[in-house]
Design a protein around this motif. Structure first.
Motif, PDB file in Angstrom:
ATOM      1  N   GLY A   1      12.435  -2.231  -3.348  1.00 50.75           N
ATOM      2  CA  GLY A   1      12.457  -0.836  -3.759  1.00 50.75           C
ATOM      3  C   GLY A   1      11.063  -0.280  -3.605  1.00 50.75           C
ATOM      4  N   ASN A   2      10.834   0.913  -4.133  1.00 51.00           N
ATOM      5  CA  ASN A   2       9.536   1.559  -3.992  1.00 51.00           C
ATOM      6  C   ASN A   2       9.146   2.209  -5.316  1.00 51.00           C
ATOM      7  N   ILE A   3       7.908   1.975  -5.738  1.00 57.81           N
ATOM      8  CA  ILE A   3       7.470   2.485  -7.040  1.00 57.81           C
ATOM      9  C   ILE A   3       7.326   4.001  -7.047  1.00 57.81           C
ATOM     10  N   MET A   4       7.333   4.635  -5.878  1.00 55.56           N
ATOM     11  CA  MET A   4       7.313   6.092  -5.846  1.00 55.56           C
ATOM     12  C   MET A   4       8.691   6.679  -6.163  1.00 55.56           C
ATOM     13  N   ASP A   5       9.708   5.830  -6.142  1.00 54.34           N
ATOM     14  CA  ASP A   5      11.074   6.282  -6.406  1.00 54.34           C
ATOM     15  C   ASP A   5      11.628   5.779  -7.733  1.00 54.34           C
ATOM     16  N   ASP A   6      11.189   4.579  -8.158  1.00 51.32           N
ATOM     17  CA  ASP A   6      11.768   3.953  -9.341  1.00 51.32           C
ATOM     18  C   ASP A   6      10.685   3.273 -10.176  1.00 51.32           C
ATOM     19  N   GLU A   7      11.004   2.998 -11.439  1.00 49.68           N
ATOM     20  CA  GLU A   7      10.124   2.224 -12.301  1.00 49.68           C
ATOM     21  C   GLU A   7      10.088   0.774 -11.816  1.00 49.68           C
ATOM     22  N   PHE A   8       8.949   0.107 -12.032  1.00 48.50           N
ATOM     23  CA  PHE A   8       8.787  -1.239 -11.503  1.00 48.50           C
ATOM     24  C   PHE A   8       9.857  -2.190 -12.016  1.00 48.50           C
TER      25      PHE A   8
ATOM     26  N   TYR B   1       0.807  -1.218   0.000  1.00 47.77           N
ATOM     27  CA  TYR B   1       0.000   0.000   0.000  1.00 47.77           C
ATOM     28  C   TYR B   1       0.841   1.269   0.000  1.00 47.77           C
ATOM     29  N   ASN B   2       2.083   1.178   0.504  1.00 48.95           N
ATOM     30  CA  ASN B   2       2.960   2.344   0.566  1.00 48.95           C
ATOM     31  C   ASN B   2       3.920   2.422  -0.609  1.00 48.95           C
ATOM     32  N   GLY B   3       3.761   1.518  -1.569  1.00 52.19           N
ATOM     33  CA  GLY B   3       4.613   1.526  -2.753  1.00 52.19           C
ATOM     34  C   GLY B   3       5.792   0.587  -2.702  1.00 52.19           C
ATOM     35  N   ASN B   4       6.065  -0.016  -1.543  1.00 57.42           N
ATOM     36  CA  ASN B   4       7.164  -0.964  -1.446  1.00 57.42           C
ATOM     37  C   ASN B   4       6.916  -2.176  -2.330  1.00 57.42           C
ATOM     38  N   VAL B   5       7.959  -2.650  -2.966  1.00 58.31           N
ATOM     39  CA  VAL B   5       7.896  -3.853  -3.789  1.00 58.31           C
ATOM     40  C   VAL B   5       8.623  -4.971  -3.065  1.00 58.31           C
ATOM     41  N   HIS B   6       8.005  -6.128  -3.009  1.00 56.88           N
ATOM     42  CA  HIS B   6       8.624  -7.291  -2.376  1.00 56.88           C
ATOM     43  C   HIS B   6       8.076  -8.540  -3.040  1.00 56.88           C
TER      44      HIS B   6
END
Length: 396
Positions: free
Chosen positions: A346-353, A330-335
């Motif tokens: 990483g986080n989609i608010m900072d980088d491309e998926f 929900y916060n954009g973290n990818v795992h």
């Protein structure tokens, strides 16, 4: 009997079209995994299934839930604070555009996904791009959105339901069963109105010592819901010893502290009588509702008692999830791990998926998992994703 009373051949004969679509939903995640994993140890070109835990909020308090239950990590005011971190829908639109060419199954869950402010708009954005959308929900918001759900051609709805009315409401909250039934009725009415066959609907029942004796009552009641499947989830459980082994492993191998696994040390597995449950499952699977009743994991009935009483026993090994799936929190973290999101890629608010999906942290995770004993981390032995996507152990 070691096939868990499968009804898949029957459903293929009765409704091959539905069977094909179900197979796509359940099995797409397996495509090319064997080749990809064998020859690409730390990177992958596959993305068959992507999860969105789109909100930490939920209107129910299911007692065994790893998020909002008795030991949940999102209890009380903490979830409300976390909800302030949700990804804006505009970023999700961009993300859908990024990954839609891969044609993964989009699987939305929560919390309760309907509590995301722009959920219906995001769902429509996904289906407009001809991608398969499956939604996991507690079902209490279906009735008010039924018309739009059908018009937008959602592919699948997985509704959590743990028993007939009294049993379910004791676990999930008073009135929840009635609202689910109202939701099913509303969806079916909208499908008749628009002469539609989508969405397919099914229920997911999480087994605990509160409901396992009463599963046949639910199977009988569900015959009138207009369902396409019934999944009996044997449940995610753990204990202190497994948690400590996992904690030490994650610190040593991945420099990560764990917070989520302890939420599944609930004790709701304790006291489940394997022999009684085996007989109950025979009765459940003999209930001919015209759709498959599937137990996850598929397991030798004689091993059911062991599944609950000995949480160290491995029934699935060599988890394949990180080679074909990803989870967006929900916060954009990818795992990679839906229920244990401690190791963040990483986080989609900072980088491309796709820059995240095969970055150094992702490669490290895959390498450590691939080279771990049995292709598992210590805490994976009852993980639901591993139960779906791991390799079935001999005898189980």
């Amino acid at each position: 009997m070691k096939t868990n009373f499968s009804l898949v051949p029957k459903i293929v004969r009765q409704n091959p079209g539905m069977a094909a679509n179900m197979a796509m939903s359940f099995l797409t995640a397996r495509k090319s995994i064997a080749v990809d994993r064998r020859f690409r140890e730390t990177t992958t070109k596959e993305l068959s299934l992507i999860y969105f835990r789109i909100t930490p909020l939920c209107n129910l308090r299911c007692v065994m839930c790893g998020q909002r239950g008795v030991k949940g990590v999102l209890k009380g005011a903490y979830a409300l604070e976390e909800s302030k971190k949700i990804v804006p829908v505009e970023r999700y639109y961009k993300l859908v555009d990024e990954i839609a060419p891969k044609k993964p199954v989009f699987y939305m869950w929560g919390g309760e996904p309907f509590m995301y402010p722009d959920f219906m708009d995001l769902a429509e954005y996904i289906t407009d791009r001809k991608c398969l959308l499956s939604v996991n929900t507690n079902g209490t918001f279906l009735a008010e959105h039924a018309d739009r759900i059908v018009k937008n051609k959602w592919h699948g709805i997985f509704v959590s339901l743990d028993g007939f009315e009294e049993v379910n409401d004791a676990i999930r909250g008073k009135g929840s069963y009635r609202r689910v039934v109202e939701g099913f009725n509303a969806i079916n009415e909208a499908k008749r109105k628009y002469k539609a066959h989508l969405p397919y609907m099914g229920i997911v029942t999480t087994v605990s010592n509160m409901n396992y004796l009463y599963l046949h009552d639910l199977a009988v009641a569900a015959a009138d819901f207009g369902l396409s499947w019934h999944i009996i989830n044997l449940g995610t459980y753990t204990n202190d010893a497994v948690i400590e082994r996992h904690r030490q492993f994650m610190r040593r191998e991945l420099d990560t502290e764990i917070t989520c696994l302890p939420a599944y040390n609930t004790g709701f597995n304790e006291g489940i009588d394997g022999e009684k449950f085996k007989e109950i499952l025979k009765k459940v699977h003999a209930t001919d509702n015209g759709y498959p009743i599937i137990t996850v994991p598929v397991i030798n009935p004689d091993k059911i008692g062991e599944y609950y009483s000995d949480l160290d026993v491995i029934v699935r090994d060599n988890c394949t999830v990180p080679w074909s799936q990803a989870n967006i929190d929900y916060n954009g973290n990818v795992h990679f791990c839906a229920d244990y999101p401690d190791y963040v890629l990483g986080n989609i608010m900072d980088d491309e998926f796709f820059d995240i999906y095969n970055n150094e942290r992702a490669q490290r995770f895959r390498s450590v998992l691939k080279n771990s004993p049995n292709g598992l981390f210590p805490g994976c032995v009852r993980c639901y994703q591993n139960m779906l996507c791991g390799h079935r152990r001999p005898g189980y």
